[in-house]
Design a protein around this motif. Sequence first.
Motif, PDB file in Angstrom:
ATOM      1  N   ALA A  82     -60.044 -30.955  76.987  1.00  0.00           N
ATOM      2  CA  ALA A  82     -61.188 -30.169  77.463  1.00  0.00           C
ATOM      3  C   ALA A  82     -62.217 -29.977  76.356  1.00  0.00           C
ATOM      4  O   ALA A  82     -63.428 -30.044  76.600  1.00  0.00           O
ATOM      5  CB  ALA A  82     -60.711 -28.819  78.001  1.00  0.00           C
ATOM      6  N   SER A  83     -61.757 -29.758  75.138  1.00  0.00           N
ATOM      7  CA  SER A  83     -62.663 -29.574  74.004  1.00  0.00           C
ATOM      8  C   SER A  83     -63.496 -30.832  73.760  1.00  0.00           C
ATOM      9  O   SER A  83     -64.698 -30.744  73.493  1.00  0.00           O
ATOM     10  CB  SER A  83     -61.857 -29.219  72.751  1.00  0.00           C
ATOM     11  OG  SER A  83     -62.686 -29.176  71.623  1.00  0.00           O
ATOM     12  N   LEU A  84     -62.871 -31.982  73.870  1.00  0.00           N
ATOM     13  CA  LEU A  84     -63.599 -33.240  73.681  1.00  0.00           C
ATOM     14  C   LEU A  84     -64.660 -33.430  74.766  1.00  0.00           C
ATOM     15  O   LEU A  84     -65.765 -33.904  74.491  1.00  0.00           O
ATOM     16  CB  LEU A  84     -62.625 -34.420  73.670  1.00  0.00           C
ATOM     17  CG  LEU A  84     -61.726 -34.507  72.436  1.00  0.00           C
ATOM     18  CD1 LEU A  84     -60.637 -35.541  72.641  1.00  0.00           C
ATOM     19  CD2 LEU A  84     -62.536 -34.809  71.194  1.00  0.00           C
TER      20      LEU A  84
ATOM     21  N   ALA B 151     -55.951 -28.502  76.211  1.00  0.00           N
ATOM     22  CA  ALA B 151     -57.027 -27.827  75.475  1.00  0.00           C
ATOM     23  C   ALA B 151     -57.848 -28.827  74.655  1.00  0.00           C
ATOM     24  O   ALA B 151     -59.082 -28.742  74.616  1.00  0.00           O
ATOM     25  CB  ALA B 151     -56.447 -26.744  74.566  1.00  0.00           C
ATOM     26  N   ARG B 152     -57.181 -29.777  74.020  1.00  0.00           N
ATOM     27  CA  ARG B 152     -57.906 -30.763  73.199  1.00  0.00           C
ATOM     28  C   ARG B 152     -58.752 -31.680  74.087  1.00  0.00           C
ATOM     29  O   ARG B 152     -59.897 -31.983  73.752  1.00  0.00           O
ATOM     30  CB  ARG B 152     -56.917 -31.593  72.363  1.00  0.00           C
ATOM     31  CG  ARG B 152     -57.589 -32.605  71.469  1.00  0.00           C
ATOM     32  CD  ARG B 152     -58.439 -31.927  70.400  1.00  0.00           C
ATOM     33  NE  ARG B 152     -59.119 -32.938  69.603  1.00  0.00           N
ATOM     34  CZ  ARG B 152     -60.360 -32.834  69.177  1.00  0.00           C
ATOM     35  NH1 ARG B 152     -61.064 -31.747  69.432  1.00  0.00           N
ATOM     36  NH2 ARG B 152     -60.905 -33.789  68.474  1.00  0.00           N
TER      37      ARG B 152
ATOM     38  N   GLU C 175     -66.180 -30.966  76.413  1.00  0.00           N
ATOM     39  CA  GLU C 175     -67.252 -30.002  76.131  1.00  0.00           C
ATOM     40  C   GLU C 175     -68.186 -30.524  75.044  1.00  0.00           C
ATOM     41  O   GLU C 175     -69.403 -30.399  75.155  1.00  0.00           O
ATOM     42  CB  GLU C 175     -66.657 -28.652  75.731  1.00  0.00           C
ATOM     43  CG  GLU C 175     -66.038 -27.921  76.897  1.00  0.00           C
ATOM     44  CD  GLU C 175     -65.392 -26.616  76.461  1.00  0.00           C
ATOM     45  OE1 GLU C 175     -64.478 -26.649  75.604  1.00  0.00           O
ATOM     46  OE2 GLU C 175     -65.816 -25.577  76.985  1.00  0.00           O
ATOM     47  N   ASP C 176     -67.607 -31.115  73.993  1.00  0.00           N
ATOM     48  CA  ASP C 176     -68.429 -31.673  72.913  1.00  0.00           C
ATOM     49  C   ASP C 176     -69.320 -32.802  73.433  1.00  0.00           C
ATOM     50  O   ASP C 176     -70.513 -32.873  73.107  1.00  0.00           O
ATOM     51  CB  ASP C 176     -67.548 -32.200  71.776  1.00  0.00           C
ATOM     52  CG  ASP C 176     -66.855 -31.088  71.014  1.00  0.00           C
ATOM     53  OD1 ASP C 176     -65.890 -31.406  70.291  1.00  0.00           O
ATOM     54  OD2 ASP C 176     -67.264 -29.912  71.134  1.00  0.00           O
TER      55      ASP C 176
ATOM     56  N   ARG D 156     -72.123 -31.419  75.628  1.00  0.00           N
ATOM     57  CA  ARG D 156     -73.128 -30.755  74.797  1.00  0.00           C
ATOM     58  C   ARG D 156     -74.045 -31.784  74.136  1.00  0.00           C
ATOM     59  O   ARG D 156     -75.272 -31.652  74.179  1.00  0.00           O
ATOM     60  CB  ARG D 156     -72.444 -29.871  73.734  1.00  0.00           C
ATOM     61  CG  ARG D 156     -73.410 -29.052  72.911  1.00  0.00           C
ATOM     62  CD  ARG D 156     -72.743 -28.073  71.943  1.00  0.00           C
ATOM     63  NE  ARG D 156     -71.517 -28.527  71.299  1.00  0.00           N
ATOM     64  CZ  ARG D 156     -70.290 -28.170  71.697  1.00  0.00           C
ATOM     65  NH1 ARG D 156     -70.112 -27.371  72.700  1.00  0.00           N
ATOM     66  NH2 ARG D 156     -69.225 -28.621  71.042  1.00  0.00           N
TER      67      ARG D 156
END
Length: 124
Positions: free
Chosen positions: A111-113, A108-109, A115-116, A119
């Motif tokens: 993937a979050s990085l 999850a972390r 996505e950031d 963006r």
Amino acid sequence: MTLKISLDPDAGTAPYEQLRTQISELARSGELPVGHRLPTVRGFAEELGLAANTVAKAYRALEADGVIETRGRNGTFIAAAGDAADRKAAAAAREYAELAVRLGLSRARAASLVEDAVRVAYEG
């Protein structure tokens, strides 16, 4: 051409996923060229010491990913590769994923990085 597949029974990854990943990487790298015929599910299962259902599951996932295509009784083949940009992006993504695992990041972390970063890249 013999497929260079090595499965690790002690890995935390299921055998079908190890098989899927390795075939996908061989196809994306060009080591398995477009049109290369893959072994039958039963034959490959026997060769690898796996259950036929395990190989079939990997083949289904590869087909869903567009890596392979089944042509009925004619067999299963490496599908037409994506364009160079896709291959480069996939290679970069694999490298990032391997780094994230080495660093101990959760899925999850990691993937979050991503996505950031995407963006920021698209929004400037």
